[in-house]
Structures are given as structure tokens and as C-alpha cells.
Design an enzyme around this catalytic site. Structure first.
Site, short mmCIF file in Angstrom:
data_model
loop_
_atom_site.label_atom_id
_atom_site.label_comp_id
_atom_site.label_asym_id
_atom_site.label_seq_id
_atom_site.Cartn_x
_atom_site.Cartn_y
_atom_site.Cartn_z
N ASP A 121 8.66 -5.07 0.87
CA ASP A 121 10.01 -4.55 1.00
C ASP A 121 11.00 -5.67 0.69
O ASP A 121 11.27 -6.54 1.53
CB ASP A 121 10.24 -4.02 2.43
CG ASP A 121 9.53 -2.69 2.67
OD1 ASP A 121 9.01 -2.12 1.70
OD2 ASP A 121 9.51 -2.24 3.82
N GLU B 82 3.99 6.78 3.84
CA GLU B 82 2.59 7.18 3.96
C GLU B 82 2.37 8.08 5.17
O GLU B 82 3.04 7.93 6.19
CB GLU B 82 1.69 5.95 4.06
CG GLU B 82 1.77 5.08 2.82
CD GLU B 82 1.19 3.69 3.01
OE1 GLU B 82 0.81 3.07 2.00
OE2 GLU B 82 1.15 3.21 4.16
N LYS C 176 1.05 10.44 0.08
CA LYS C 176 0.41 9.12 0.00
C LYS C 176 -0.35 8.80 1.28
O LYS C 176 0.19 8.96 2.38
CB LYS C 176 1.43 8.02 -0.28
CG LYS C 176 0.79 6.65 -0.51
CD LYS C 176 1.83 5.56 -0.69
CE LYS C 176 2.61 5.75 -1.98
NZ LYS C 176 3.51 4.58 -2.24
N HIS D 128 -8.30 -1.05 4.59
CA HIS D 128 -9.68 -1.44 4.27
C HIS D 128 -10.23 -2.55 5.16
O HIS D 128 -11.41 -2.87 5.08
CB HIS D 128 -9.76 -1.90 2.81
CG HIS D 128 -8.89 -3.09 2.52
ND1 HIS D 128 -9.26 -4.37 2.82
CD2 HIS D 128 -7.65 -3.18 1.96
CE1 HIS D 128 -8.30 -5.21 2.45
NE2 HIS D 128 -7.31 -4.51 1.94
N THR E 155 -4.02 4.30 -2.18
CA THR E 155 -3.70 2.95 -2.62
C THR E 155 -4.93 2.05 -2.66
O THR E 155 -6.03 2.48 -2.35
CB THR E 155 -2.66 2.32 -1.68
OG1 THR E 155 -3.24 2.22 -0.37
CG2 THR E 155 -1.40 3.15 -1.60
N GLU F 105 -2.88 4.25 -6.75
CA GLU F 105 -1.89 3.18 -6.90
C GLU F 105 -2.58 1.87 -6.62
O GLU F 105 -3.55 1.82 -5.87
CB GLU F 105 -0.74 3.35 -5.90
CG GLU F 105 0.12 4.58 -6.11
CD GLU F 105 1.24 4.66 -5.07
OE1 GLU F 105 1.37 3.70 -4.27
OE2 GLU F 105 1.95 5.66 -5.08
N LEU G 32 -1.06 -4.15 -4.59
CA LEU G 32 -0.32 -5.38 -4.87
C LEU G 32 -0.08 -5.48 -6.37
O LEU G 32 -0.89 -5.02 -7.16
CB LEU G 32 -1.12 -6.60 -4.41
CG LEU G 32 -1.28 -6.82 -2.91
CD1 LEU G 32 -2.36 -7.84 -2.64
CD2 LEU G 32 0.04 -7.27 -2.31
#
Length: 583
Positions: A208, A292, A405, A410, A452, A490, A493
Site C-alpha cells: 500500500d 480479499e 479475490k 501459504h 494470488t 495474480e 509481488l
């Protein structure tokens, strides 16, 4: 976008600061540097904090590591000017650049005849593409950048449509300034648009680069009734997104939060109906922090959470506790409804540090744990159901697709409890598939499952935290196949190296157990358009990557040929880009 989890690495673009001189807006540029390089953690490193009293704030710490941190595979570039025009001036000059020989396609349908025909690539716009004064930020550079993306074969762009900008001051008063111009720019260049209904705050998450709070009148209501904010067991309030516990309660100036979201989407539809289905092809509906569908269980603001901490449950506001109490009474266990787990550790603990998440005899696998986690995750699913029902009603027969989304959490995936996923609301453990219920919920509403972290590989991550992004992506892909819901991806990073691009290509092809020969992701969105993308070497790799994605499994050209074509395309612009970067 955001979590999205919308995660950045390296030097972030600066954000022009709007000042006022004699009533005239003047833009000055302030460059913000947030360079970060991954360093492998020391053996047996653990992130622990001492327990704090209720309401005590966690002291600020140095910038936290990303929840999706990948190693830097090339030297970090230094001193990049913040204005995108520095990297894009080359494209503002009219010239005969070789066009990428990629056919124009409609947005890919989830149909057999479309499979194996390549994956369209979209590119995320900067978070501050529209200013607080409702104008397009760095207009000339933005226009040149869109021209460059189109020439490279990019299908379209993704843009955040911020609730905190459009309905900023007064309930029901919408200002679409800036967005109207940006959408017309996209249309002029023949780019499709994924429009994100961003009902969350920008600021406080990885990547952000600017701050856009919730609408002022919403913040005022939360200040009056702080239980409208997500709350943890220590009394910390999170203003990123209105607590889903009050979804159906008229707490926002006489409207429920879901009504506010619905009214916003309806106003968007009515204002841009001439672009829906043609230029605007997808509406991604924000459902939580970073956009999300999850709880704000790992907030980085004020140093509360650091990777790879397990996070914390967010169910201690009075509205969530009221629902928990009702669920406990309905199950015949009223004592379970007084509070959420209080033995689940702190934000920066690891699973084995806590009684609730430890592998042997942990509370997560007890009868109480199963009750609580079922309720906690179902509340999130119900939240998704309510908003998707509204979104489908608003955008019915407009020709746009709806997407949601889901965060790629992980870390600690290799443990039995999957603690970080549980605190975020995904009831996924070694013994239970938490993504199939989400996929089935999306399938009921005809929505796309957007996921993502598909650029990551397991061995790139810290092994002591048992990170496994590849295994996670595989599980999600299997869940979407079983539920027959389209999967889009997506990267978590910004990555410009061929190594990451190849992993994206591999993930997008959905080659799972040799049973997905004709299946591919329906779309891929690249994070993010910034000055790094237009660096000569990064741009060359990106152009080649887009060509490979568009070719898909039915590729008629070898990779070497596509690399050569990309090199020829970039050669025309390289001298001008190099000259621009020198000034």
C-alpha cells in the site's frame, strides 16, 4: 490490489502531493523509498511477543516482512523517479512500433472451446491512479503507459474504484471524477477493464503505497460505535473494513453495510452503463481487507503483525460475539458462545507456541475447535453470499463477469493446523479442504475465483516456516475444478525475472496430475504498473511473457522465437527509455 493481499517489493513509486496555491491545485512529487531485500532467516528463528493487556498497543517496529516474500533475483534498482513519465516518455512519442501479433479476443469464457487458447493478461494500475481531488494522477504518463501496454499485447487493466474516494463526504453522493477519464483512456487504447469495487481502506498492508481511508462518514460512525470495526481479543480495532458481523444491521446512517455496497455498485452501473460488457468486462467485488474475502487477521499497520506470524482471530466485536452466542446456544453448548479462543497465541507466535494450534492435542482439532472454526468460516462464506447476491442483481444482463479475490496464505501451510489460514477465516487444515466450500459458494453465483501468489515456488520461501505456495495453488486449482468454477490468478509481488514468469506460466496452465490437458486459468492480472516495469530489461521480459501467456498450450511458436520478437519490439523504444531514465 489489493489482500488484495497486494504485495510489493523493491522501490515503490512516489506519490504526487496535491497542494493549493491561490485556489489552484499544484502537484509536487514526493519520492517514498521502501526498498526491501529478502534475507534467509537464521536457523530455528522464531517471532515471539510477550502477551499484552487488553487494549495495549503493540509498539511500532521496523517495516515488516511480506506475507508472500520472495527472494530478489536481480539487483535492486536504485533511485527510480516516482513519476511514471520517467519510464514511459518513450511511448508518448508517435512512432511506428512493431505491433505484437496477438489477435484481439473477447474476455475468455469458461467453455471447452476456449480452453488451451492462451491466458489473457491484465495489468494492475497504481493504487493512486485517481487523486483525492478526483483527477487522473500523472495524466500524460498514464496515457503513454496504457498505449505501451496495449502495444505489448496486454488484454486490459485492473483499477481500484475506491469507496473512500467516490462516496467520500456524504452518504449517497457519488463523485466519479477521474474514473470517467481513466475509463475513457482505456477505451481509446482498446484495453479491457477489470473494475474493483474497493470497499476497504488503502494503507496498512504490504504494497500500500498511499493512504485512502474509508468514507469520512463511515469512519465517523465507527468512531461512535467502535464495535463496527473488526476487533481482536486484546481490544484492538481495525478500520480497514467494516466488520461483517453487522452486515445486515442499519448502522451506517440508516443503511446496512451491504446496502451501502449495493447502492455503490448500482451507482457505478448507472454511470458507466455505456461501457459495461465492452470496455468494462469484469467487476471484482471487494469483500474484506486488501479487497480479499478474509478477516484482517494479519494487519501490518503499527507493526502489529510480522511475517510469518500466525495472526489472530477477529471476532471480538459485539456483533460477532452476538452471532457466536446464538450459534453456541443452537448447538446446545451455550458456554462456547461467550468468547472466541483465548489460547490461540499472539499475532507473531508460531503454531507450536500455542495450545490452540499445536499439532498434538491442539484445541483446533477438539469438539470446541471444530464448532468455533465452522462458525467463524461460515460467517465469512455468508458474507460472500450476501454481497454476491447483491452484485449479481445489480449487474445482471450487463455482460460483465463477477469475481472475488481469495488470499494466498501459504506460510505454515506444511503444519497440521494451518493456523494463519484459520485466523483469516479459511477452515483449511491437513485433514479438511477449506477452499472447496469457497469455490462452491462462488460457483453458485457464477463468480470467478481469483487467487494470488501463483508466481512463487516452495523452495524460495523460508523452510522453517513450512511455506508451500505451490502446494497451496495446486489445492485451490483442484477445488475450482471440482466445483466447476473458473480460476484466475495474480502474482503477489512485483517480479520481473524469467524465473517468476515461468512459474506463472506453469501455474496458469493448470497441469495438475496430468488431468488438465485442455484447461487454463481464465485470466491473469499482473502486479503492478510502476516505473520498474518500464526499465528496458524488465520491459523486454514482460513483453515476451505476455506473448507466451497469449500463446498458451496451443503455442505455435517456440519460446526462443517469442523472445526474439520481444527483443525486436523493445529495441525500438530502448534508446528513448534509456535517455528518459538519465534525467
Amino acid at each position: 490490489m489489493a489482500l488484495s493481499m497486494t504485495h510489493q517489493i523493491g522501490t515503490l513509486a512516489g506519490t504526487p502531493v496535491v497542494t493549493s496555491e491561490n485556489g489552484t491545485s499544484v502537484e509536487t512529487t514526493a519520492t517514498v523509498s521502501a526498498s526491501a531485500v529478502w534475507k534467509s532467516p537464521a536457523a530455528n528463528l522464531r517471532c515471539r511477543v510477550k502477551s499484552s493487556e487488553i487494549g495495549e498497543r503493540v509498539p511500532s517496529v521496523s517495516p515488516p516482512l511480506s506475507p508472500c516474500r520472495s527472494p530478489v533475483l536481480s539487483p535492486v534498482l536504485s533511485a527510480i523517479r516516482s513519476d511514471l513519465s520517467v519510464a514511459c516518455q518513450a511511448f508518448a512519442t508517435e512512432m511506428e512500433a512493431p505491433a505484437a501479433d496477438i489477435p484481439v479476443r473477447e474476455y475468455k469464457e469458461w467453455r471447452a472451446q476456449d480452453k488451451g487458447m492462451g491466458v489473457p493478461v491484465y495489468v494492475m494500475m497504481p493504487l493512486d491512479s485517481v487523486t483525492m481531488n478526483h483527477t487522473v494522477n500523472r495524466r500524460k504518463a498514464m496515457n503513454a503507459s496504457l498505449q505501451a501496454l496495449k502495444s505489448a499485447g496486454v488484454e486490459g487493466i485492473m483499477m481500484d474504484v475506491w469507496w473512500g474516494l467516490v462516496e467520500k463526504d456524504t452518504p449517497g453522493a457519488y463523485n466519479w471524477g477521474g474514473y470517467s477519464e481513466l475509463l475513457e483512456m482505456a477505451k481509446k487504447h482498446g484495453l479491457k477493464v477489470q473494475a474493483v469495487m474497493s470497499f476497504h481502506q488503502c494503507g496498512g498492508n504490504v504494497g500500500d503505497s498511499c493512504t485512502i481511508p474509508l468514507p469520512k462518514w463511515v469512519v465517523e460512525e465507527i468512531d461512535r460505535d467502535r464495535d463496527l470495526a473488526y476487533t481482536d481479543q486484546w481490544g484492538r480495532r481495525n478500520y480497514e473494513y467494516v466488520s461483517l458481523g453487522c452486515d445486515t444491521i442499519p448502522v451506517l446512517k440508516g443503511r446496512t453495510p451491504v446496502q451501502c455496497y449495493s447502492d455503490f455498485m448500482r451507482a457505478f452501473r448507472d454511470n458507466f452503463k455505456h461501457l459495461l460488457g465492452d470496455t468494462i468486462v469484469e467487476i471484482q467485488v471487494g469483500m474484506g481487507p486488501a479487497g480479499e474475502l478474509r478477516y484482517p487477521s494479519y494487519p501490518e499497520q503499527h507493526g502489529t503483525w510480522r511475517f510469518p506470524g500466525i495472526g489472530a482471530f477477529q471476532c471480538f466485536d459485539k456483533y460477532m460475539l452476538s452471532s457466536l452466542k446464538a450459534a453456541a446456544e443452537a448447538s446446545g453448548k451455550p458456554k462456547w458462545g461467550s468468547t472466541g479462543p483465548t489460547d490461540a497465541g499472539h499475532y507473531n507466535n508460531w503454531p507450536e507456541d500455542t495450545p490452540f494450534f499445536r499439532k498434538e492435542g491442539g484445541g483446533w482439532s477438539s469438539e470446541y475447535g471444530e464448532f468455533f472454526l465452522s462458525w467463524y468460516s461460515q460467517m465469512l462464506l455468508d458474507h460472500g453470499e450476501r454481497i454476491l447476491t447483491s452484485a449479481n442483481s445489480v449487474f445482471e444482463n450487463t455482460g460483465v463477469k463477477i469475481s472475488v479475490k481469495i488470499a494466498g496464505i501459504h506460510w505454515h501451510y506444511g503444519t497440521r493446523s494451518h493456523a494463519p489460514e484459520l485466523t483469516a477465516g479459511y477452515y483449511n487444515t491437513r485433514f479438511r479442504d477449506g477452499y472447496l466450500p469457497i469455490a462452491q459458494m462462488l460457483a453458485r453465483h457464477g463468480a470467478i475465483f481469483n487467487f494470488t501468489c501463483i508466481e512463487m515456488r516452495d523452495h524460495e520461501q523460508p523452510q522453517d516456516a513450512q511455506c508451500a505456495p505451490e502446494k497451496l495453488v495446486r489445492q485451490v486449482a483442484l477445488a475450482t475444478q471440482k466445483a466447476q468454477v473458473p480460476l484466475a490468478g495474480e502474482n503477489a509481488l512485483p517480479r520481473y525475472d524469467d524465473y517468476a514468469h515461468e512459474q506463472i506460466l506453469r501455474s496458469a496452465s493448470m497441469n495438475i496430475d496430468g488431468s488438465s490437458e485442455n484447461q487454463e486459468m481464465c485470466a491473469f492480472t499482473y502486479l503492478r504498473m510502476n516505473p520498474h516495469l518500464f526499465e528496458p530489461e524488465n520491459w523486454r521480459r514482460f513483453v515476451a511473457f505476455v506473448k507466451k501467456m497469449n500463446e498458451g498450450k496451443s503455442a505455435r511458436k517456440c519460446w526462443e522465437q517469442m523472445e526474439r520478437e520481444a527483443e525486436q519490439f523493445v529495441h525500438v523504444t530502448r534508446p528513448l527509455v534509456q535517455e528518459a531514465l538519465m534525467h
